[in-house]
Structure formats: C-alpha cells, structure tokens
Design a protein around this motif. Structure first.
Motif, PDB file in Angstrom:
ATOM      1  N   ARG A   1      29.589  -4.247   1.046  1.00 27.91           N
ATOM      2  CA  ARG A   1      30.760  -5.039   1.449  1.00 27.91           C
ATOM      3  C   ARG A   1      31.535  -4.319   2.551  1.00 27.91           C
ATOM      4  N   ILE A   2      31.892  -5.058   3.589  1.00 25.91           N
ATOM      5  CA  ILE A   2      32.722  -4.488   4.660  1.00 25.91           C
ATOM      6  C   ILE A   2      34.114  -4.205   4.106  1.00 25.91           C
ATOM      7  N   THR A   3      34.694  -3.072   4.462  1.00 27.27           N
ATOM      8  CA  THR A   3      36.025  -2.702   3.991  1.00 27.27           C
ATOM      9  C   THR A   3      37.076  -2.928   5.068  1.00 27.27           C
ATOM     10  N   SER A   4      38.331  -2.937   4.664  1.00 23.84           N
ATOM     11  CA  SER A   4      39.432  -3.109   5.618  1.00 23.84           C
ATOM     12  C   SER A   4      39.461  -1.968   6.626  1.00 23.84           C
ATOM     13  N   ARG A   5      39.037  -0.783   6.200  1.00 20.92           N
ATOM     14  CA  ARG A   5      39.018   0.357   7.118  1.00 20.92           C
ATOM     15  C   ARG A   5      38.024   0.132   8.246  1.00 20.92           C
ATOM     16  N   GLN A   6      36.892  -0.494   7.939  1.00 20.44           N
ATOM     17  CA  GLN A   6      35.895  -0.780   8.964  1.00 20.44           C
ATOM     18  C   GLN A   6      36.408  -1.811   9.962  1.00 20.44           C
ATOM     19  N   VAL A   7      37.175  -2.787   9.474  1.00 22.04           N
ATOM     20  CA  VAL A   7      37.778  -3.782  10.370  1.00 22.04           C
ATOM     21  C   VAL A   7      38.766  -3.094  11.310  1.00 22.04           C
ATOM     22  N   ALA A   8      39.586  -2.212  10.766  1.00 19.96           N
ATOM     23  CA  ALA A   8      40.558  -1.484  11.584  1.00 19.96           C
ATOM     24  C   ALA A   8      39.854  -0.639  12.643  1.00 19.96           C
ATOM     25  N   TYR A   9      38.710  -0.069  12.283  1.00 19.62           N
ATOM     26  CA  TYR A   9      37.968   0.791  13.213  1.00 19.62           C
ATOM     27  C   TYR A   9      37.500   0.009  14.441  1.00 19.62           C
ATOM     28  N   VAL A  10      37.111  -1.257  14.251  1.00 16.88           N
ATOM     29  CA  VAL A  10      36.687  -2.090  15.382  1.00 16.88           C
ATOM     30  C   VAL A  10      37.818  -2.239  16.385  1.00 16.88           C
TER      31      VAL A  10
ATOM     32  N   GLU B   1      24.515 -14.473   7.603  1.00 12.34           N
ATOM     33  CA  GLU B   1      23.440 -14.643   6.628  1.00 12.34           C
ATOM     34  C   GLU B   1      23.968 -14.463   5.213  1.00 12.34           C
ATOM     35  N   HIS B   2      23.558 -15.349   4.333  1.00  8.27           N
ATOM     36  CA  HIS B   2      23.992 -15.315   2.932  1.00  8.27           C
ATOM     37  C   HIS B   2      23.089 -14.347   2.166  1.00  8.27           C
ATOM     38  N   ILE B   3      23.500 -13.062   2.094  1.00  9.14           N
ATOM     39  CA  ILE B   3      22.634 -12.042   1.494  1.00  9.14           C
ATOM     40  C   ILE B   3      23.270 -11.336   0.289  1.00  9.14           C
ATOM     41  N   GLY B   4      24.406 -11.768  -0.144  1.00  4.91           N
ATOM     42  CA  GLY B   4      25.052 -11.137  -1.290  1.00  4.91           C
ATOM     43  C   GLY B   4      26.214 -11.977  -1.769  1.00  4.91           C
ATOM     44  N   GLU B   5      26.968 -11.475  -2.732  1.00  7.19           N
ATOM     45  CA  GLU B   5      28.088 -12.273  -3.252  1.00  7.19           C
ATOM     46  C   GLU B   5      29.261 -12.294  -2.272  1.00  7.19           C
ATOM     47  N   TYR B   6      29.442 -11.202  -1.507  1.00  4.11           N
ATOM     48  CA  TYR B   6      30.508 -11.153  -0.521  1.00  4.11           C
ATOM     49  C   TYR B   6      30.027 -11.729   0.807  1.00  4.11           C
ATOM     50  N   ILE B   7      30.948 -12.352   1.544  1.00  9.54           N
ATOM     51  CA  ILE B   7      30.574 -12.972   2.815  1.00  9.54           C
ATOM     52  C   ILE B   7      30.268 -11.917   3.871  1.00  9.54           C
ATOM     53  N   PHE B   8      31.127 -10.879   3.937  1.00  6.33           N
ATOM     54  CA  PHE B   8      30.997  -9.903   5.008  1.00  6.33           C
ATOM     55  C   PHE B   8      30.301  -8.640   4.497  1.00  6.33           C
ATOM     56  N   ILE B   9      29.066  -8.460   4.938  1.00  6.52           N
ATOM     57  CA  ILE B   9      28.213  -7.371   4.482  1.00  6.52           C
ATOM     58  C   ILE B   9      27.747  -6.547   5.689  1.00  6.52           C
ATOM     59  N   LYS B  10      27.714  -5.231   5.512  1.00  4.58           N
ATOM     60  CA  LYS B  10      27.180  -4.344   6.556  1.00  4.58           C
ATOM     61  C   LYS B  10      26.310  -3.291   5.875  1.00  4.58           C
ATOM     62  N   ASN B  11      25.060  -3.215   6.290  1.00  3.74           N
ATOM     63  CA  ASN B  11      24.110  -2.265   5.696  1.00  3.74           C
ATOM     64  C   ASN B  11      24.020  -2.419   4.177  1.00  3.74           C
ATOM     65  N   GLY B  12      24.066  -3.670   3.729  1.00  5.98           N
ATOM     66  CA  GLY B  12      23.913  -3.945   2.311  1.00  5.98           C
ATOM     67  C   GLY B  12      25.154  -3.744   1.473  1.00  5.98           C
TER      68      GLY B  12
END
Length: 338
Positions: A260-269, A247-258
């Motif tokens: 921007r998703i960080t690299s640390r969150q990607v690593a956590y997955v 969903e296009h909900i902000g300027e950044y493509i990858f959003i979580k809880n409003g």
C-alpha cells in the motif's frame, strides 16, 4: 461539635443530591484532589473514549509544557477559583506568546478536566465558563494562495510532470497524486482507499484513514476518518479515467511494489517535483486546499464544498478558500471589473 451548620436548599431531590454529593466527598477524595490528579483522572477517562493515541500524547506534551510549571499544578481543586484560573490562563497566553488557535488547542485540556469534574460531582460550578482572556494573542500574518495552494500555472506544470513520470515509469504513485487534485481528500484518507470504496461509477465512499503513530513513527490504517464520519465524494470523468488506469491487484487502490502506498510516499513526489523545478515544496495538504479553491472559483456552493471536504463547520471550509488565479489573471479581472 461547635462547627457552624450549613443549610442546603434545592427545588428537587435530584438538585439536592447534586449539592450534597460534593459535600459528602469533600473530606475524602475531593479534599486530596489536586489539579494534576484531576488531569490524570480525566486523561485516563479520555483514553477510553477516543481512538487517537496521538491526541493523548499531544495532551501530555501540552500539560507538561504549560500547566506543570504553573501555580495550578499542585493546587487542590477546591482551592482554585475562576480568578486564579483566569490569571494563569492569561499568563500562559502572554508568556508563550500564543495565537488564538494555539490557545484554543491548549484550552481543550482545561475544558475537558472541568467538564469531567462536574460530571463526577466533584464541583457544582465550572469556573472555566467565566474565564476571559484579556491579554493580546499573537498576531498572525494570513497565508495567501501563493504559499497555500497551486495556482493555475503551477497546477498545469505539476500535472505535466506527473503525466511524464507515469509514462516513463508506469508507477501508480504519480496517478495517486494527480487524482487527489480531483478528490480533495486528506492524504491519509487517499492512501487508505480500497476498491470496495469505489461503490459506484460516480462516487467514492470515504470511511477510513492512515495515521502515524508518533511514538513508533509507523503508519497504520484505522477504520474511521479524522472527523469519525464517513462521506461520499463525487468522481468526475477525469477522476474516473485515472482510476481505470490502475490495475486491480489488491484490496487497496494505490499499490507500489506490492504494498500500500503511504502518505509519506505521496509527500515525497511533491518534494521531488519542487526540488527538480527549484521551487519551495508544498505539502500534501495544499492539494486539498487547491481542490476547495478551484471548486469555489467555479461557483460550487460552499456547503457542497464543506460536505466534500468532510468539514462539520463551514468556517473551517472558508479557511481553505483563496484566489486561484495568477497575478496577471487577477490584475486582468480587476481591470475589467473597474
């Protein structure tokens, strides 16, 4: 007045000045200039021409560890010749049991300092140009695809996990991870993507990245990539389908809880997946290597892979290439070939 005069000759006025200026300064600044003072001067200059505080911090750490205890630290620059430099360089490699790559990173300080000294007319010749390492570098065991990438079965299982988790949670983070196996981006570039970078249906424009400030341990987006070059990456149909789910909900493509998703969150997955499967965690960089390896295995030209990864040197790209097959698939391929 009884000092012996020295004749200075040159073929041009410019060359003559190049020789005279260091002599003019040798009784003032140069006479007092130590190795450490030159390092400080060079580092201050470096701060004005690069955008990475982490690089400055790394130089500071390396100097303190390798050069501060050395015979070079308090030595006046004009008293350091190539033999002393060579002796100290070899001692450092041997004493710290450095790999060739580790030494290349440390040598960056010396190369930068002496290049700066030449440009400042402190020295006429660069002694680093003649320094040779005679001791043996630490031998490293080449990493294999088993640890460096996801093989065919591993990638299939991971994608099934990501699909299942996205279905259960509708969390964009799982699409983010899945997508990067189709993009091959540095994770910092991935999480810094904006909708404006989705420039047309077939390409993404890579122009920025997320970096971690090592002093504050915070993440921020900077308007340049690691190589300070923008590039375009191809969007295959699978990647387009994934982007269309977001969903296009902000300027950044990858959003979580409003946010921007960080690299640390990607690593956590990836960490959580490995934990649940009883596997060793593979870093986010392994997604990038898996991408490169799969393209190579499918016959994509190496120079095209280099461009997609944003490498300036093909040798760097070659370091990403390994065998994507399982042991059974590899054995079958060899058997059929022979």
């Amino acid at each position: 007045m009884n000092e012996k005069r020295k004749t200075i000759r040159a073929q041009s006025e410019e060359e003559l000045l190049d020789k005279l200026i260091p002599l003019y300064f040798q009784d003032s600044h140069l006479d007092k200039l130590t190795f450490y003072k030159l390092y400080e001067e060079w580092l201050e200059y470096k701060k004005t021409v690069i955008n990475s505080p982490n690089t400055i911090k790394r130089h500071t750490q390396h100097y303190k560890k390798y050069f501060e205890p050395s015979a070079l630290h308090d030595k006046k620059i004009k008293r350091i010749d190539e033999l002393l430099l060579e002796t100290e360089c070899n001692r450092i490699v041997k004493e710290f049991n450095l790999t060739r790559k580790e030494w290349a990173n440390i040598k960056t300080i010396l190369a930068g300092m002496y290049s700066y000294a030449i440009r400042k007319k402190y020295l006429l010749e660069n002694p680093m140009e003649k320094v040779q390492i005679h001791v043996k570098f630490k031998q490293i065991v080449k990493k294999t695809g088993t640890t460096e990438t996801y093989n065919t079965d591993e990638l299939k299982n991971l994608n099934q996990y990501l699909d299942r988790m996205y279905t259960e949670t509708s969390d964009t983070i799982f699409l983010t991870v899945k997508l990067n196996f189709l993009l091959g981006l540095r994770v910092g570039e991935l999480v810094a993507l904006k909708w404006e970078d989705y420039c047309n249906i077939n390409h993404l424009h890579i122009v920025r990245e997320e970096v971690r400030n090592q002093d504050t341990n915070t993440y921020e987006v900077v308007e340049h990539t690691k190589s300070s070059r923008d590039r375009f990456v191809v969007l295959v149909p699978k990647a387009i389908n994934l982007l269309q789910k977001i969903e296009h909900i902000g300027e950044y493509i990858f959003i979580k809880n409003g946010k921007r998703i960080t690299s640390r969150q990607v690593a956590y997955v990836l960490e959580k997946y490995a934990e649940r499967q009883g596997l060793t965690t593979k870093s986010t960089h392994k997604m990038r290597k898996t991408f490169a390896r799969n393209l190579n295995a499918s016959g994509v030209p190496l120079d095209c892979i280099r461009e997609l990864l944003g490498h300036s040197n093909l040798n760097t790209t070659l370091g990403y290439i390994d065998n994507p097959l399982t042991e059974e698939e590899t054995y079958s391929l060899i058997s059929n070939a022979l």
